[in-house]
Scaffold this motif. Structure first.
Motif, mmCIF file in Angstrom:
data_model
loop_
_atom_site.group_PDB
_atom_site.id
_atom_site.type_symbol
_atom_site.label_atom_id
_atom_site.label_comp_id
_atom_site.label_asym_id
_atom_site.label_seq_id
_atom_site.Cartn_x
_atom_site.Cartn_y
_atom_site.Cartn_z
ATOM 1 N N HIS A 103 0.534 -1.174 0.027
ATOM 2 C CA HIS A 103 -0.150 -0.073 0.285
ATOM 3 C C HIS A 103 0.898 1.806 -0.336
ATOM 4 N N ASP A 104 1.565 1.586 0.880
ATOM 5 C CA ASP A 104 2.639 2.322 1.008
ATOM 6 C C ASP A 104 4.097 2.209 0.420
ATOM 7 N N CYS A 105 4.372 1.447 -1.499
ATOM 8 C CA CYS A 105 5.123 1.171 -1.953
ATOM 9 C C CYS A 105 5.780 2.470 -2.431
ATOM 10 N N ALA A 106 4.853 3.101 -2.595
ATOM 11 C CA ALA A 106 5.313 4.138 -3.196
ATOM 12 C C ALA A 106 5.530 5.738 -2.557
ATOM 13 N N GLU A 110 5.685 13.111 -9.273
ATOM 14 C CA GLU A 110 4.754 14.370 -9.933
ATOM 15 C C GLU A 110 4.602 13.726 -11.246
ATOM 16 N N ASP A 111 6.673 13.270 -11.539
ATOM 17 C CA ASP A 111 6.475 12.736 -12.845
ATOM 18 C C ASP A 111 5.820 11.590 -13.326
ATOM 19 N N ILE A 112 5.420 11.507 -12.204
ATOM 20 C CA ILE A 112 5.040 9.191 -12.922
ATOM 21 C C ILE A 112 3.112 9.904 -12.593
ATOM 22 N N ILE A 113 2.864 10.921 -12.001
ATOM 23 C CA ILE A 113 1.736 11.158 -12.423
ATOM 24 C C ILE A 113 1.481 11.709 -13.885
ATOM 25 N N ARG A 114 2.157 12.824 -13.673
ATOM 26 C CA ARG A 114 2.052 13.553 -15.257
ATOM 27 C C ARG A 114 2.289 12.637 -16.404
ATOM 28 N N SER A 115 3.384 11.666 -16.452
ATOM 29 C CA SER A 115 3.113 11.080 -17.826
ATOM 30 C C SER A 115 2.133 9.124 -17.723
ATOM 31 N N SER A 116 1.616 9.190 -16.367
ATOM 32 C CA SER A 116 1.296 7.769 -16.927
ATOM 33 C C SER A 116 0.039 7.511 -15.416
ATOM 34 N N LEU A 117 -0.581 8.480 -14.866
ATOM 35 C CA LEU A 117 -1.836 7.931 -14.388
ATOM 36 C C LEU A 117 -2.817 9.487 -15.045
ATOM 37 N N MET A 176 -5.067 16.518 -6.132
ATOM 38 C CA MET A 176 -3.021 17.206 -6.142
ATOM 39 C C MET A 176 -3.223 18.224 -5.170
ATOM 40 N N ILE A 177 -4.285 18.283 -4.375
ATOM 41 C CA ILE A 177 -4.188 19.653 -3.723
ATOM 42 C C ILE A 177 -3.445 19.466 -2.590
ATOM 43 N N ASN A 178 -3.043 18.089 -2.540
ATOM 44 C CA ASN A 178 -2.618 17.188 -1.057
ATOM 45 C C ASN A 178 -1.049 16.693 -1.950
ATOM 46 N N PRO A 179 0.216 16.785 -1.550
ATOM 47 C CA PRO A 179 1.000 16.074 -2.108
ATOM 48 C C PRO A 179 1.139 14.354 -1.367
ATOM 49 N N LYS A 180 0.691 14.776 0.436
ATOM 50 C CA LYS A 180 1.127 13.546 0.554
ATOM 51 C C LYS A 180 0.335 12.123 0.587
ATOM 52 N N THR A 181 -0.726 12.331 -0.042
ATOM 53 C CA THR A 181 -2.198 11.064 -1.079
ATOM 54 C C THR A 181 -1.383 11.047 -2.856
ATOM 55 N N TYR A 182 -0.223 12.067 -2.746
ATOM 56 C CA TYR A 182 -0.381 11.034 -4.085
ATOM 57 C C TYR A 182 0.399 9.435 -4.453
ATOM 58 N N HIS A 183 0.829 9.080 -3.286
ATOM 59 C CA HIS A 183 1.996 7.983 -3.246
ATOM 60 C C HIS A 183 0.788 6.579 -3.123
ATOM 61 N N ALA A 184 -0.832 7.246 -3.429
ATOM 62 C CA ALA A 184 -1.643 5.740 -3.094
ATOM 63 C C ALA A 184 -2.155 5.962 -5.154
ATOM 64 N N PRO A 185 -2.174 6.986 -5.620
ATOM 65 C CA PRO A 185 -2.368 5.903 -6.829
ATOM 66 C C PRO A 185 -1.226 5.901 -7.899
ATOM 67 N N GLY A 198 1.103 4.203 -5.680
ATOM 68 C CA GLY A 198 1.731 2.886 -5.370
ATOM 69 C C GLY A 198 0.982 1.929 -6.333
ATOM 70 N N ALA A 199 -0.340 2.319 -6.790
ATOM 71 C CA ALA A 199 -0.897 0.923 -7.488
ATOM 72 C C ALA A 199 -0.431 0.749 -8.825
ATOM 73 N N TYR A 200 -0.263 1.521 -9.658
ATOM 74 C CA TYR A 200 0.330 1.779 -10.406
ATOM 75 C C TYR A 200 1.955 0.955 -9.986
ATOM 76 N N ILE A 201 2.606 1.092 -9.688
ATOM 77 C CA ILE A 201 3.992 0.593 -9.401
ATOM 78 C C ILE A 201 3.032 -1.324 -8.808
ATOM 79 N N ALA A 202 2.065 -1.555 -8.407
ATOM 80 C CA ALA A 202 1.811 -2.425 -8.088
ATOM 81 C C ALA A 202 1.423 -3.557 -9.043
ATOM 82 N N GLU A 203 0.910 -3.090 -9.956
ATOM 83 C CA GLU A 203 0.734 -2.956 -11.528
ATOM 84 C C GLU A 203 2.297 -3.777 -11.800
ATOM 85 N N THR A 204 2.980 -2.256 -12.636
ATOM 86 C CA THR A 204 4.042 -2.770 -13.571
ATOM 87 C C THR A 204 4.971 -3.262 -13.034
#
Length: 195
Positions: free
Chosen positions: A53-56, A65-72, A79-88, A90-96
């Motif tokens: 869950h917290d892999c990112a 920010e690069d992963i969000i811009r390029s892949s998600l 986007m208002i709180n960078p502390k939550t970016y790791h959740a989406p 993390g799902a991307y890393i789990a899959e890829t």
């Protein structure tokens, strides 16, 4: 383990997370398995979502920010709180990285910070496990949430307690709160709290 190679994941996490976050991930995976067993859900899937869950979480901000811009595709309010970016992410890393294809696992990782309306019971146990794992979370916070699990509608009442604590913490730290968080809190309060 049907979903991931446990040894590979642990080795990867040891090199990509700091010590406290690694310990937290172990605690979430253990707590998620306990909750899955208690509520009749898949324990292997719970372990997988919990450990990843917290892999990112410890990725540098610019990399996130690069992963969000390029892949998600991220909701604007997220986007208002960078502390939550790791959740989406993390799902991307789990899959890829780990080739997790199970949508229930990916969704539980994806929504473990903000949540979403009408979460499945599986998503709820990962969300709650993140808040009540005993390795790094304070006892006073755990003691507010964990007893609610034994009540009728316990998952939902524990989830409501999680949102109360999250909103209070964000407000005290003067951090912005995603409107989705408020909507979920309002819905849970209406349905599960005695007036």
């Amino acid at each position: 383990m049907d979903y991931i190679s446990q040894n590979d994941v642990l080795e990867w996490l040891k090199t990509h997370l700091d010590e406290e976050r690694f310990e937290h991930s172990l605690g979430v995976s253990e707590t998620a398995v306990e909750l899955a067993e208690r509520f009749g859900l898949d324990k292997d899937k719970a372990y997988c979502a919990g450990i990843l869950h917290d892999c990112a979480k410890c990725l540098p901000a610019d990399e996130q920010e690069d992963i969000i811009r390029s892949s998600l595709s991220i909701q604007e309010c997220e986007m208002i709180n960078p502390k939550t970016y790791h959740a989406p992410i993390g799902a991307y890393i789990a899959e890829t990285v780990f080739d997790v294809k199970d949508e229930e696992i990916l969704s539980a990782i994806r929504w473990h910070t903000i949540g979403k309306l009408d979460m499945s019971n599986f998503e709820k146990i990962i969300f709650i496990a993140d808040k009540i794992e005993p390795r790094t979370r304070p006892d006073e916070y755990i003691n507010l949430i964990k007893p609610r699990l034994s009540e009728p509608d316990g998952l939902n009442k524990a989830l409501l307690e999680c949102y109360k604590g999250t909103i209070k913490s964000l407000a005290e730290r003067e951090l912005k709160i995603c409107i989705t968080t408020i909507e979920i809190y309002n819905e849970l309060l209406t349905k599960y709290e005695k007036n």
